[in-house]
Design a protein around this motif. Structure first.
Motif, PDB file in Angstrom:
ATOM      1  N   VAL A 152       0.845  -1.192   0.000  1.00 53.30           N
ATOM      2  CA  VAL A 152       0.000   0.000   0.000  1.00 53.30           C
ATOM      3  C   VAL A 152       0.885   1.248   0.000  1.00 53.30           C
ATOM      4  N   ASP A 153       0.327   2.308  -0.553  1.00 52.79           N
ATOM      5  CA  ASP A 153       0.952   3.641  -0.524  1.00 52.79           C
ATOM      6  C   ASP A 153       2.404   3.575  -0.999  1.00 52.79           C
ATOM      7  N   ASP A 154       3.324   4.096  -0.223  1.00 51.24           N
ATOM      8  CA  ASP A 154       4.725   4.184  -0.642  1.00 51.24           C
ATOM      9  C   ASP A 154       5.542   2.949  -0.292  1.00 51.24           C
ATOM     10  N   GLN A 155       4.903   1.896   0.161  1.00 51.39           N
ATOM     11  CA  GLN A 155       5.640   0.668   0.448  1.00 51.39           C
ATOM     12  C   GLN A 155       6.287   0.119  -0.825  1.00 51.39           C
ATOM     13  N   ASP A 156       7.417  -0.533  -0.669  1.00 52.46           N
ATOM     14  CA  ASP A 156       8.074  -1.227  -1.766  1.00 52.46           C
ATOM     15  C   ASP A 156       7.577  -2.672  -1.768  1.00 52.46           C
ATOM     16  N   PRO A 157       6.742  -3.041  -2.737  1.00 54.40           N
ATOM     17  CA  PRO A 157       6.174  -4.397  -2.722  1.00 54.40           C
ATOM     18  C   PRO A 157       7.221  -5.505  -2.684  1.00 54.40           C
ATOM     19  N   ALA A 158       8.360  -5.285  -3.338  1.00 55.20           N
ATOM     20  CA  ALA A 158       9.392  -6.316  -3.355  1.00 55.20           C
ATOM     21  C   ALA A 158       9.941  -6.600  -1.955  1.00 55.20           C
ATOM     22  N   GLU A 159       9.821  -5.630  -1.061  1.00 53.91           N
ATOM     23  CA  GLU A 159      10.243  -5.832   0.327  1.00 53.91           C
ATOM     24  C   GLU A 159       9.071  -6.228   1.215  1.00 53.91           C
ATOM     25  N   VAL A 160       7.954  -5.563   1.016  1.00 51.15           N
ATOM     26  CA  VAL A 160       6.809  -5.725   1.916  1.00 51.15           C
ATOM     27  C   VAL A 160       6.117  -7.066   1.739  1.00 51.15           C
ATOM     28  N   LEU A 161       5.882  -7.469   0.494  1.00 49.73           N
ATOM     29  CA  LEU A 161       5.098  -8.680   0.264  1.00 49.73           C
ATOM     30  C   LEU A 161       5.774  -9.933   0.825  1.00 49.73           C
ATOM     31  N   PRO A 162       7.061 -10.180   0.571  1.00 53.16           N
ATOM     32  CA  PRO A 162       7.657 -11.375   1.184  1.00 53.16           C
ATOM     33  C   PRO A 162       7.667 -11.345   2.706  1.00 53.16           C
ATOM     34  N   GLN A 163       7.863 -10.163   3.281  1.00 48.23           N
ATOM     35  CA  GLN A 163       7.807 -10.059   4.739  1.00 48.23           C
ATOM     36  C   GLN A 163       6.408 -10.389   5.243  1.00 48.23           C
ATOM     37  N   PHE A 164       5.393  -9.882   4.555  1.00 52.23           N
ATOM     38  CA  PHE A 164       4.014 -10.145   4.942  1.00 52.23           C
ATOM     39  C   PHE A 164       3.718 -11.645   4.859  1.00 52.23           C
ATOM     40  N   LEU A 165       4.080 -12.272   3.743  1.00 51.40           N
ATOM     41  CA  LEU A 165       3.815 -13.700   3.580  1.00 51.40           C
ATOM     42  C   LEU A 165       4.545 -14.525   4.627  1.00 51.40           C
ATOM     43  N   GLN A 166       5.774 -14.167   4.892  1.00 50.22           N
ATOM     44  CA  GLN A 166       6.549 -14.922   5.877  1.00 50.22           C
ATOM     45  C   GLN A 166       5.938 -14.802   7.274  1.00 50.22           C
ATOM     46  N   THR A 167       5.608 -13.563   7.666  1.00 49.08           N
ATOM     47  CA  THR A 167       5.073 -13.339   9.011  1.00 49.08           C
ATOM     48  C   THR A 167       3.728 -14.025   9.201  1.00 49.08           C
ATOM     49  N   VAL A 168       2.848 -13.886   8.226  1.00 54.18           N
ATOM     50  CA  VAL A 168       1.499 -14.438   8.359  1.00 54.18           C
ATOM     51  C   VAL A 168       1.507 -15.957   8.206  1.00 54.18           C
ATOM     52  N   SER A 169       2.346 -16.472   7.341  1.00 54.42           N
ATOM     53  CA  SER A 169       2.398 -17.931   7.183  1.00 54.42           C
ATOM     54  C   SER A 169       2.952 -18.614   8.430  1.00 54.42           C
ATOM     55  N   ARG A 170       3.853 -17.945   9.133  1.00 58.23           N
ATOM     56  CA  ARG A 170       4.354 -18.515  10.386  1.00 58.23           C
ATOM     57  C   ARG A 170       3.252 -18.665  11.423  1.00 58.23           C
ATOM     58  N   ALA A 171       2.203 -17.862  11.287  1.00 63.30           N
ATOM     59  CA  ALA A 171       1.055 -17.973  12.204  1.00 63.30           C
ATOM     60  C   ALA A 171       0.105 -19.090  11.800  1.00 63.30           C
ATOM     61  N   GLY A 172       0.358 -19.714  10.648  1.00 59.18           N
ATOM     62  CA  GLY A 172      -0.442 -20.880  10.272  1.00 59.18           C
ATOM     63  C   GLY A 172      -1.178 -20.796   8.954  1.00 59.18           C
ATOM     64  N   VAL A 173      -1.187 -19.650   8.291  1.00 59.93           N
ATOM     65  CA  VAL A 173      -1.878 -19.533   7.009  1.00 59.93           C
ATOM     66  C   VAL A 173      -0.994 -20.121   5.915  1.00 59.93           C
ATOM     67  N   LYS A 174      -1.576 -20.986   5.110  1.00 59.64           N
ATOM     68  CA  LYS A 174      -0.826 -21.619   4.026  1.00 59.64           C
ATOM     69  C   LYS A 174      -1.383 -21.278   2.646  1.00 59.64           C
ATOM     70  N   ARG A 175      -2.494 -20.563   2.612  1.00 60.71           N
ATOM     71  CA  ARG A 175      -3.096 -20.229   1.312  1.00 60.71           C
ATOM     72  C   ARG A 175      -3.409 -18.743   1.263  1.00 60.71           C
ATOM     73  N   PHE A 176      -2.855 -18.072   0.261  1.00 63.26           N
ATOM     74  CA  PHE A 176      -3.028 -16.637   0.074  1.00 63.26           C
ATOM     75  C   PHE A 176      -3.539 -16.365  -1.336  1.00 63.26           C
ATOM     76  N   THR A 177      -4.397 -15.368  -1.454  1.00 69.32           N
ATOM     77  CA  THR A 177      -4.756 -14.819  -2.754  1.00 69.32           C
ATOM     78  C   THR A 177      -4.192 -13.408  -2.815  1.00 69.32           C
ATOM     79  N   ILE A 178      -3.371 -13.148  -3.826  1.00 71.14           N
ATOM     80  CA  ILE A 178      -2.656 -11.878  -3.917  1.00 71.14           C
ATOM     81  C   ILE A 178      -3.202 -11.066  -5.080  1.00 71.14           C
ATOM     82  N   HIS A 179      -3.806  -9.924  -4.757  1.00 73.57           N
ATOM     83  CA  HIS A 179      -4.179  -8.962  -5.793  1.00 73.57           C
ATOM     84  C   HIS A 179      -2.890  -8.257  -6.211  1.00 73.57           C
ATOM     85  N   ALA A 180      -2.510  -8.429  -7.465  1.00 68.97           N
ATOM     86  CA  ALA A 180      -1.171  -8.042  -7.916  1.00 68.97           C
ATOM     87  C   ALA A 180      -1.037  -6.543  -8.189  1.00 68.97           C
TER      88      ALA A 180
END
Length: 339
Positions: A152-180
């Motif tokens: 979102v906004d001024d975030q760099d997706p190349a940095e933000v998206l992998p961090q988001f996936l890693q953090t949330v998947s560690r909590a147990g989510v294994k399936r994501f739908t990504i609006h590109a």
């Protein structure tokens, strides 16, 4: 009534298989009548509800918010919220209703969700999302998934998206739908946020390479079944289609069972129109209005001779008091049957 009640044990199709092609949750569009219509076209596609907020389920009229037809399976409920305890309670209630999946919205950019500190704004707080989904998973016998943006906004997706996936998947989510696409929380309307920020399909594909154990579906800008197949052939696990599936349902969903799952033959729009009649009749008998169903069906004959007449008769007449199957048959008579 065409509704399912808590503890219903209707047999369900495998959700992982169904998620190879899904119809996006769309506010004011993918209600229970729309989903029954889409299910008449495709037996396998995964269908999503409109987003429902967790507070509305916990404190509101649950039956009105959660009732659906058993015919809709496999069907997923999309929740909006940012309070882990409230989301957990809403998830528990929803799974009692028999939904096949519960999805957390981390992608909607509307003012409503921003004011409630959920939707796309959650891309800024992956640790909070992790807390939310952990609580939901603990309360749910079915899979909890996430739909998100690439940033979102001024975030760099190349940095933000992998961090988001890693953090949330560690909590147990294994399936994501990504609006590109990114979402811009200020300055763009929800409609603009679906069209103006550039699509970044390669980033989503890189995420699949970086997180091979995650089930990743792609969303945004995909308008045909051929485009969906190309994304699957390129290595993604699923494709979610929104407005194209709504406006040209036969083009997107009509051949999906045969082309995506290798089962059945392409759906026939006239057979779909006939198959909807018992559902419409039951809805009218229960006090419903014709347009509540047929407003979702205007694109059924898209591109066929007489499609304009079908749309005109239903658009002009279905809202009138007493409109019923006679008007529906009149609209159907406008469409040229194949020789």
């Amino acid at each position: 009534m065409n509704s399912i009640q808590p503890t219903d044990k209707t047999q369900k199709i495998n959700v992982i298989s169904a998620s190879r092609l899904s119809v996006a949750p769309m506010m004011d569009w993918t209600d229970r009548h729309c989903r029954v219509f889409h299910r008449m076209i495709s037996r396998h596609a995964l269908l999503y509800t409109e987003m429902v907020t967790a507070p509305a389920i916990v404190h509101g009229r649950r039956g009105q918010l959660l009732d659906y037809s058993p015919a809709e399976h496999p069907v997923a409920l999309q929740l909006g919220g940012s309070d882990p305890a409230e989301l957990a309670e809403a998830t528990r209630i929803a799974t009692d209703w028999g939904y096949d999946e519960v999805n957390l919205n981390c992608g909607c950019p509307s003012d409503r969700v921003q004011s409630g500190a959920f939707g796309a704004v959650l891309m800024k707080t992956p640790d909070l999302v992790a807390d939310c989904v952990a609580a939901m998973i603990a309360a749910s016998p079915v899979e909890v998934t996430v739909k998100c943006r690439i940033g979102v906004d001024d975030q760099d997706p190349a940095e933000v998206l992998p961090q988001f996936l890693q953090t949330v998947s560690r909590a147990g989510v294994k399936r994501f739908t990504i609006h590109a696409r990114k979402a811009w929380l200020q300055g763009l309307s929800p409609k603009d946020n679906r069209e103006i920020p550039p699509l970044d399909y390669p980033l989503v594909h890189r995420m699949k390479a970086e997180f091979p154990d995650l089930h990743l579906s792609i969303n945004g800008g995909i308008a045909t079944l051929a485009e969906a197949r190309a994304q699957l052939e390129a290595g993604l696990d699923g494709v979610m289609i929104g407005r194209a599936a709504y406006h040209q349902p036969m083009d997107v969903l009509g051949a999906a069972d045969a082309q995506i799952w290798g089962q059945g033959t392409p759906a026939d729009p006239f057979a779909v129109a006939e198959a909807m009649k018992p559902y419409i009749d039951a809805h009218l008998a229960a006090g419903g209005r014709l347009h509540q169903i047929t407003r979702h069906m205007l694109g059924l004959f898209h591109g066929r001779p007489g499609a304009r007449g079908w749309r005109r008769v239903l658009s002009e007449g279905a809202t009138r008091e007493g409109a019923g199957l006679a008007l529906y048959d009149k609209a159907l008579a406008c469409v040229a049957q194949p020789a």
